[in-house]
Write a protein that holds these residues in place. Structure first.
Motif, mmCIF file in Angstrom:
data_model
loop_
_atom_site.group_PDB
_atom_site.id
_atom_site.type_symbol
_atom_site.label_atom_id
_atom_site.label_comp_id
_atom_site.label_asym_id
_atom_site.label_seq_id
_atom_site.Cartn_x
_atom_site.Cartn_y
_atom_site.Cartn_z
ATOM 1 N N SER C 7 7.012 0.229 -7.486
ATOM 2 C CA SER C 7 7.193 1.312 -6.533
ATOM 3 C C SER C 7 7.024 0.808 -5.104
ATOM 4 C CB SER C 7 6.224 2.451 -6.840
ATOM 5 O OG SER C 7 4.910 1.966 -6.841
ATOM 6 N N LEU C 8 6.180 -0.242 -4.934
ATOM 7 C CA LEU C 8 6.053 -0.814 -3.604
ATOM 8 C C LEU C 8 7.380 -1.443 -3.174
ATOM 9 C CD1 LEU C 8 4.093 -1.325 -1.282
ATOM 10 C CD2 LEU C 8 3.439 -3.457 -2.373
ATOM 11 N N ASP C 9 8.011 -2.130 -4.115
ATOM 12 C CA ASP C 9 9.319 -2.700 -3.818
ATOM 13 C C ASP C 9 10.317 -1.599 -3.461
ATOM 14 O OD1 ASP C 9 8.716 -5.310 -3.985
ATOM 15 O OD2 ASP C 9 9.174 -5.503 -6.122
ATOM 16 N N ALA C 10 10.199 -0.482 -4.177
ATOM 17 C CA ALA C 10 11.100 0.632 -3.885
ATOM 18 C C ALA C 10 10.902 1.128 -2.458
ATOM 19 C CB ALA C 10 10.842 1.763 -4.884
ATOM 20 N N VAL C 11 9.641 1.130 -2.011
ATOM 21 C CA VAL C 11 9.359 1.531 -0.633
ATOM 22 C C VAL C 11 10.053 0.572 0.329
ATOM 23 C CG1 VAL C 11 7.559 1.746 1.113
ATOM 24 C CG2 VAL C 11 7.161 2.609 -1.206
ATOM 25 N N PHE C 12 9.934 -0.717 0.001
ATOM 26 C CA PHE C 12 10.536 -1.705 0.892
ATOM 27 C C PHE C 12 12.055 -1.596 0.893
ATOM 28 C CE2 PHE C 12 6.603 -4.529 0.077
ATOM 29 C CZ PHE C 12 5.891 -3.772 0.988
ATOM 30 N N ARG C 13 12.607 -1.251 -0.276
ATOM 31 C CA ARG C 13 14.072 -1.089 -0.327
ATOM 32 C C ARG C 13 14.499 0.081 0.555
ATOM 33 N NH1 ARG C 13 13.740 -2.631 -5.632
ATOM 34 N NH2 ARG C 13 13.594 -0.507 -6.411
ATOM 35 N N GLU C 14 13.661 1.106 0.533
ATOM 36 C CA GLU C 14 14.003 2.289 1.295
ATOM 37 C C GLU C 14 13.914 2.052 2.810
ATOM 38 O OE1 GLU C 14 12.814 6.899 0.507
ATOM 39 O OE2 GLU C 14 13.059 5.413 -1.068
ATOM 40 N N MET C 15 13.064 1.115 3.181
ATOM 41 C CA MET C 15 12.896 0.830 4.611
ATOM 42 C C MET C 15 13.245 -0.637 4.867
ATOM 43 S SD MET C 15 9.459 2.971 5.481
ATOM 44 C CE MET C 15 9.807 2.925 7.226
ATOM 45 N N GLU C 42 3.643 7.399 4.657
ATOM 46 C CA GLU C 42 3.873 8.494 3.709
ATOM 47 C C GLU C 42 4.406 7.946 2.388
ATOM 48 O OE1 GLU C 42 5.738 11.605 5.757
ATOM 49 O OE2 GLU C 42 5.798 12.958 4.030
ATOM 50 N N LEU C 43 5.373 7.025 2.500
ATOM 51 C CA LEU C 43 5.928 6.434 1.284
ATOM 52 C C LEU C 43 4.862 5.634 0.549
ATOM 53 C CD1 LEU C 43 9.431 5.246 2.548
ATOM 54 C CD2 LEU C 43 8.959 7.040 0.866
ATOM 55 N N LEU C 44 4.068 4.890 1.305
ATOM 56 C CA LEU C 44 3.030 4.074 0.657
ATOM 57 C C LEU C 44 2.036 4.963 -0.072
ATOM 58 C CD1 LEU C 44 2.289 1.364 3.380
ATOM 59 C CD2 LEU C 44 3.359 1.006 1.154
ATOM 60 N N LYS C 45 1.718 6.072 0.551
ATOM 61 C CA LYS C 45 0.745 6.954 -0.074
ATOM 62 C C LYS C 45 1.364 7.699 -1.256
ATOM 63 C CE LYS C 45 -2.519 10.679 0.831
ATOM 64 N NZ LYS C 45 -2.968 11.727 1.739
ATOM 65 N N GLY C 46 2.548 8.229 -1.017
ATOM 66 C CA GLY C 46 3.163 9.082 -2.036
ATOM 67 C C GLY C 46 3.716 8.298 -3.212
ATOM 68 N N ARG C 47 4.278 7.138 -2.946
ATOM 69 C CA ARG C 47 4.981 6.433 -4.021
ATOM 70 C C ARG C 47 4.201 5.247 -4.582
ATOM 71 N NH1 ARG C 47 10.794 6.187 -2.730
ATOM 72 N NH2 ARG C 47 11.376 8.283 -2.031
ATOM 73 N N ALA C 48 3.378 4.629 -3.730
ATOM 74 C CA ALA C 48 2.792 3.355 -4.164
ATOM 75 C C ALA C 48 1.278 3.406 -4.282
ATOM 76 C CB ALA C 48 3.200 2.245 -3.199
ATOM 77 N N GLY C 49 0.700 4.555 -4.061
ATOM 78 C CA GLY C 49 -0.727 4.692 -4.331
ATOM 79 C C GLY C 49 -1.654 4.141 -3.261
ATOM 80 N N TYR C 50 -1.138 3.966 -2.051
ATOM 81 C CA TYR C 50 -2.025 3.492 -0.990
ATOM 82 C C TYR C 50 -2.736 4.685 -0.356
ATOM 83 C CZ TYR C 50 -0.397 -1.230 -1.558
ATOM 84 O OH TYR C 50 -0.151 -2.464 -2.079
#
Lengths: 380, 601, 172
Positions: C7-15, C42-50
């Motif tokens: 999911s972290l990779d997904a965040v990076f793909r999105e940005m 927001e993405l890190l918190k919502g998608r990747a658990g940060y």
């Protein structure tokens, strides 16, 4: 606020009144104030008022050589200074790519855990004192003194050791100190039943502390609670385990938790942690004689030491929670920026201001102390 | 969860029956490693002030103690640290960085008093109250803050060195130079010890911060012979260096060389010209001898706008730096660079012009506002033992000059060198190179009066000479040269028992029973040099005040004749950096003098 | 575990404009444009658990007249720390608060406002905390000279110790 700057405020008639709790108050740890608005003896709102111990450390550190800050950092937190030394040193090591010798790592872990034992002994005493029970405090401080004796032997100083430096530690352990530490640990452990009698199994204390300052798991997570306070809400997070440093991944220890999230749970977690620290220390005592080698890696002349440019965030599990040092180097002889995330800064301001309302005046000190809020480290 | 008990806390009442915890009134003995009040061993302390530098609270001041003896050559300043306990935090960084280990913290920790002045102390070895408490935190090899080891530098292997006169040391790499510069604690002992008071702390710090240009600027403040001194200086600075007390001194000489090597010649010329007086003063100065003293004087005077003419008998400038120092120690193109920088300031050098022969001193006196002589020591002394009048007994200085001039030298298969100083080493090592080139083998024996542990030459020189195959025979004095018919076959020596008498005068005692023969086709004498004062002419020689064999000069380098100054080896003994310093002194004196005087028509 | 890492990779793909660098064990450095940072958090918190905002640090860079803001985020799930770096210009020295995303931000934003003078839009509390009686400029800025302030404000103590009369004490 300086007394000369205080101007009495005329409030309109109300059922509420404002009360300054501190900065000079026996129930406050360090010089710190809580501005409470009360109705009867129920807190309506609470504002933390810091700055009485502000020494501008972060600014001063930018003016000093990398090595000179070793003398400064322990002063950020009086009851638990070792994690400050450790975290600063580790941040500099991360920036400089320094490999610390194994023996130094073990000695540093020993210092850290001994400091945790000290801090927790202090904590029990302090927590009891906020309920008006001072014997516990005398006991805790007396027993802590025995560990300070060990610190004095190892580092030449009792409180501010200035012992851990970037690259390792400053002196090797003196002959026989591990045996003496071992005896002190046996003694501290043997004292726990007496602490239990007086404090941990004391029905009055349990009644006074149960349900006070309760944090739910969700609140704890969203308010940024860390350390024993977080573990008292049932979350087994510990920097030593999750983000290990030094030789913590070679040690065997448990992460005690409680679920109630109140002042009493926070104290119980610490009681268990004290035992875990003793357990860790015994492993270190058993291992250290087998770990030879130097106690510090080679360093350049500290008067002309340019630490490579970059930024790092080093974290340590202090007795109060997550301690972070964000250190930026521009490649010069002095840090460009040092930001200290004091473990209790979040607890003493953000969390306390939210936990306070609804509690009773007599519990305010207890809530603050049970969070192990340390004003000198909030102020820096 | 336990509800707890109301009765169990009462068990603590048992404490009423226990003895209370009490502590004695007198101070508890501190741990052996304790960080109490400072103690300082005044005998060991050198007053370098490093403790004051590292102090993070500015709690340490260096207090001048006029009664103490200053000894710049030994690196001792007459001052000692005073500690302000209103500021000290007992971190003991002062202890861990002290170059000598003189400062420690004691196990004494109680001081009470209403007078704040008593909290500011000048610690000695007895401690704050003179109670001789034992030492607590003191120097430990575990965590010395100083870097006591020198950076290594590449140098040629002995066999490779012997093949040519190529420079044998490689110079620092940029990394090594940076590390070496970072070792410096900026105490300034080197500055005080240097005859020319070079700004070594400043240029070392500049190198450390990566600014070689600034380093060269600092170097040129006091020394226009930096290419030379970066290679062959006698480096009093390194003898005085505080780090030498317990470790290896900073390689100041090599750092200077590194700074000079880092810049191209044009940059150096530009830096040397910075701040020079552009308007001509209209004064003219003649300088006799284009050695370090003469050219330094010329450099200073030219920078001040004076017209300077240098008269040099030999075909190139440099004096003893060129004709005395072999090229493996000082490549002549580097010397040329130094000379070119000086010439670029408008100094005129008239080569192959021998004063006293091509032009007289009287002419110079009449044509110039001032005259300075710096003719060096270009005449070799002889032991005058029997046989030294043989044509194969030569002076080291003549040999070295001939090699530099490119004069064909008859290379002896076997040679004996008399002397234990640096010139003897230069001669022996030059011969070793010539022999390697001519015969592929080194056969040089060097006989020195001094025992091996008291050689006059640099330890490095002795070591390198041995590496190159020179056999050094110590504690032997020459008795005679062995002449077979007309042919020289060697030198006979006797054992030297002592060199000086009990008043410290040179008076060697020999054991004449203990004789030894050193075979050699040539004997080279390297026992000292003198000046050739024939240029002065009889009249001037008569008029001048003399100090033994040398003209008497005052502290500014002025002779008894008001128009004549003298400087360098001829008045002070052989050393480049002393000559540079003397050149500066003479220049300052000449400048002051001629600026108040009417112009010579 | 793997799911979160993906999911972290997904965040990076999105940005795609992020500069991502793994700087050490459990340390990731992200360079992000100021306007994209809230989205990243927001993405890190919502998608990747940060979930855990460990700290917000501010660094003054007078050469470029910028403040660097660094958001240190910890994921309890994957045990990794992301330091998200962004820069804002001195002028106007304003930024958006991330209080609505991470409540602890209020403490750090208040601190940065007090010490550096950065104004955080939407931060509920930027009252002075430590320097309640301070009239001067934000002191953590590089332009504030501590030594000059001390010299202007305080007197240096002059001592007249007895030993000053005879410093050598007969040792000369």
């Amino acid at each position: 606020m300086r007394p000369e700057n205080y101007k009495p405020v005329q409030h309109s008639a109300s059922h509420e009144y404002e009360l300054y709790f501190g900065p000079n108050h026996p129930g406050i740890e360090g010089n710190y104030a809580l501005k409470c608005v009360l109705s009867g003896d129920v807190v309506q709102s609470l504002r933390a008022d810091g700055g009485y111990l502000h020494r501008g450390f972060e600014k001063i550190m930018e003016e000093r050589l990398w090595i000179q800050n070793v003398a400064l950092v322990p002063r950020i937190c009086v009851p638990d200074p070792v994690p400050m030394e450790e975290t600063y040193a580790r941040a500099v090591e991360m920036l400089g790519g320094l490999e610390i010798p194994k023996r130094a790592q073990w000695i540093r872990a020993l210092m850290l855990e001994a400091s945790r034992v000290c801090a927790h002994l202090f904590y029990f005493g302090g927590h009891a004192a906020t309920m008006g029970m001072y014997s516990n405090m005398f006991w805790g401080v007396t027993d802590r003194d025995l560990i300070l004796d060990i610190f004095e032997e190892i580092t030449g100083a009792r409180i501010y050791h200035m012992y851990i430096t970037p690259g390792g530690v400053r002196r090797d352990l003196p002959e026989g100190v591990l045996d003496r530490l071992s005896k002190v640990l046996d003694y501290v452990e043997s004292r726990l039943p007496e602490f239990d009698n007086l404090f941990f199994d004391n029905a009055v204390v349990i009644n006074r502390a149960t349900g006070v300052g309760t944090l739910t798991t969700e609140q704890a997570l969203s308010w940024g609670v860390t350390g024993p306070n977080l573990r008292a809400c049932g979350l087994p997070f510990d920097v030593r385990r999750d983000d290990p440093y030094l030789i913590y991944d070679e040690l065997d220890f448990d992460i005690p938790t409680e679920t109630a999230g109140d002042a009493w749970a926070r104290t119980l977690v610490r009681r268990e942690e004290l035992l875990q620290s003793i357990r860790i220390l015994r492993q270190i005592i058993a291992t250290l004689p087998k770990v030879g080698g130097p106690i510090r890696c080679a360093l350049p002349n500290p008067l002309a030491w340019n630490v490579p440019a970059g930024s790092v965030y080093a974290r340590t599990e202090s007795s109060k929670g997550e301690l972070g040092f964000f250190v930026v180097s521009k490649g010069g002889a002095k840090p460009w920026r040092v930001h200290v995330r004091g473990p209790s800064s979040m607890h003493a301001v953000h969390v306390l201001e939210r936990l306070g309302p609804g509690s009773r005046l007599e519990d305010v000190a207890q809530i603050m102390f049970s969070l192990d809020a340390c004003p000198p480290e909030v102020d820096r | 969860m336990s509800k707890g008990s109301f009765l169990r806390p009462l068990k603590a009442l048992a404490y009423l029956g226990r003895p209370a915890v009490t502590l004695p009134m007198e101070p508890r003995p501190a741990a052996p490693n304790y960080r109490g009040f400072h103690v300082n061993d005044w005998e060991a302390c050198i007053g370098c002030g490093t403790c004051a530098q590292i102090c993070d609270n500015e709690a340490i001041d260096m207090v001048d103690i006029p009664e103490l003896k200053a000894d710049p050559l030994a690196g001792i300043k007459p001052r000692r640290p005073a500690i302000d306990y209103g500021r000290c935090c007992w971190c003991a960084l002062c202890v861990d960085i002290c170059p000598t280990g003189s400062i420690s913290l004691s196990r004494e920790y109680v001081h009470v008093g209403p007078d704040l002045n008593t909290y500011y102390i000048l610690p000695d070895e007895k401690g704050i109250h003179g109670l001789n408490y034992p030492k607590g935190w003191s120097k430990s090899p575990d965590a010395d803050l100083l870097d006591l080891k020198r950076q290594t530098m590449g140098e040629m292997e002995p066999q490779e060195r012997l093949q040519s006169f190529a420079e044998m040391v490689a110079g620092f790499t940029p990394e090594a130079a940076l590390m070496e510069a970072s070792r410096c604690i900026q105490c300034g002992m080197c500055h005080d010890a240097c005859p020319s008071h070079m700004h070594a702390p400043e240029y070392i710090r500049a190198l450390w911060s990566g600014d070689a240009e600034e380093a060269v600027r600092q170097i040129y403040r006091t020394n226009p012979f930096s290419e030379v001194c970066g290679r062959v200086c006698t480096r009093r600075c390194e003898d005085a260096c505080s780090l030498g007390n317990r470790g290896e001194p900073i390689a100041i000489r090599w750092l200077k060389r590194f700074a000079m090597d880092s810049l191209n010649h044009e940059q150096v010329r530009r830096i040397a010209a910075e701040g020079r007086e552009l308007a001509p003063s209209g004064r003219k100065v003649a300088i006799v001898g284009a050695g370090p003293a003469g050219l330094t004087c010329a450099y200073d005077l030219a920078r001040q706008g004076h017209a300077v003419t240098v008269f040099e008998a030999l075909p190139h400038a440099g004096g003893m730096m060129r004709y005395g120092i072999p090229e493996y120690r000082l490549p002549y193109d580097r010397l040329d660079d130094d000379v070119d920088v000086i010439a670029s300031l408008g100094v005129e050098i008239r080569y192959k012009t021998r004063v006293g022969h091509d032009i007289s001193m009287e002419r110079l006196r009449d044509q110039f506002d001032a005259v300075m002589i710096a003719i060096g020591l270009h005449k070799g002394r002889s032991t005058r033992v029997p046989g030294t009048n043989n044509e194969n007994v030569i002076a080291a200085i003549d040999l070295l000059r001939d090699v530099t001039l490119g004069v064909a030298v008859d290379v002896p298969k076997k040679a004996v060198v008399i002397g234990g100083g640096n010139v003897a080493m230069d001669a022996a090592r030059t011969l070793a190179r010539l022999q390697t080139r001519a015969y592929g083998a080194v056969q040089v024996e060097l006989v020195a009066l001094e025992p091996a542990d008291a050689m006059l030459a640099d330890a490095d020189e002795v070591r390198e000479a041995k590496e190159e195959g020179v056999v050094i025979v110590n504690s032997r004095g020459p008795r005679c040269c062995i002449i077979n018919g007309e042919r020289l076959t060697g030198l006979e020596t006797v054992r030297c028992l002592s060199i000086f008498d009990n008043q410290g005068r040179f008076h060697p005692l020999y054991d004449h029973e203990d004789a030894q023969v050193h075979e050699g086709d040539v004997v080279v004498e390297a026992i000292g040099q003198m000046s050739d004062f024939s240029l002065l002419g009889d009249k001037l020689t008569e008029k001048l005040d003399w100090n033994g064999p040398r003209p008497r000069i005052d502290q500014d380098g002025r002779t008894s004749e008001p128009w004549l100054w003298a400087a360098g080896d001829m008045v002070e003994g052989p050393d480049v950096i002393h000559a540079v310093a003397a050149g500066h002194r003479a220049a300052a004196s000449i400048h002051n003098e001629i600026m108040v005087r009417e112009k010579t028509p | 575990m793997n799911r979160e890492l993906e999911s972290l990779d997904a965040v990076f793909r999105e940005m795609p404009d992020l500069k991502v660098e793994h700087t050490g064990p459990r340390r990731t450095r992200i360079q992000v444009e100021a306007d994209a940072l809230p989205t990243l958090l927001e993405l890190l918190k919502g998608r990747a658990g940060y979930l855990h905002l460990s700290a917000i640090s501010c660094v003054d860079w007078p050469d470029t007249e910028e403040f660097e803001l660094v958001y240190h985020l910890w994921s309890y799930q994957v045990s990794n720390l992301i330091s998200a770096h962004t820069r804002i210009p001195y002028d106007p020295g304003r930024y958006v608060s991330v209080y609505d995303l991470h409540a602890p931000a209020v403490y750090f934003e208040r601190d940065i406002h007090e010490m550096f003078g950065v104004w955080f839009e939407g931060c509920p509390d930027q009252e002075p905390f430590i320097l309640t009686e301070w009239q001067g400029p934000p002191p953590m800025r590089k332009s504030f000279d501590t030594v000059a302030y001390v010299n202007d404000t305080f007197e240096w103590r002059e001592y007249q110790p007895e030993w000053a009369n005879d410093p050598s004490g007969g040792k000369g």
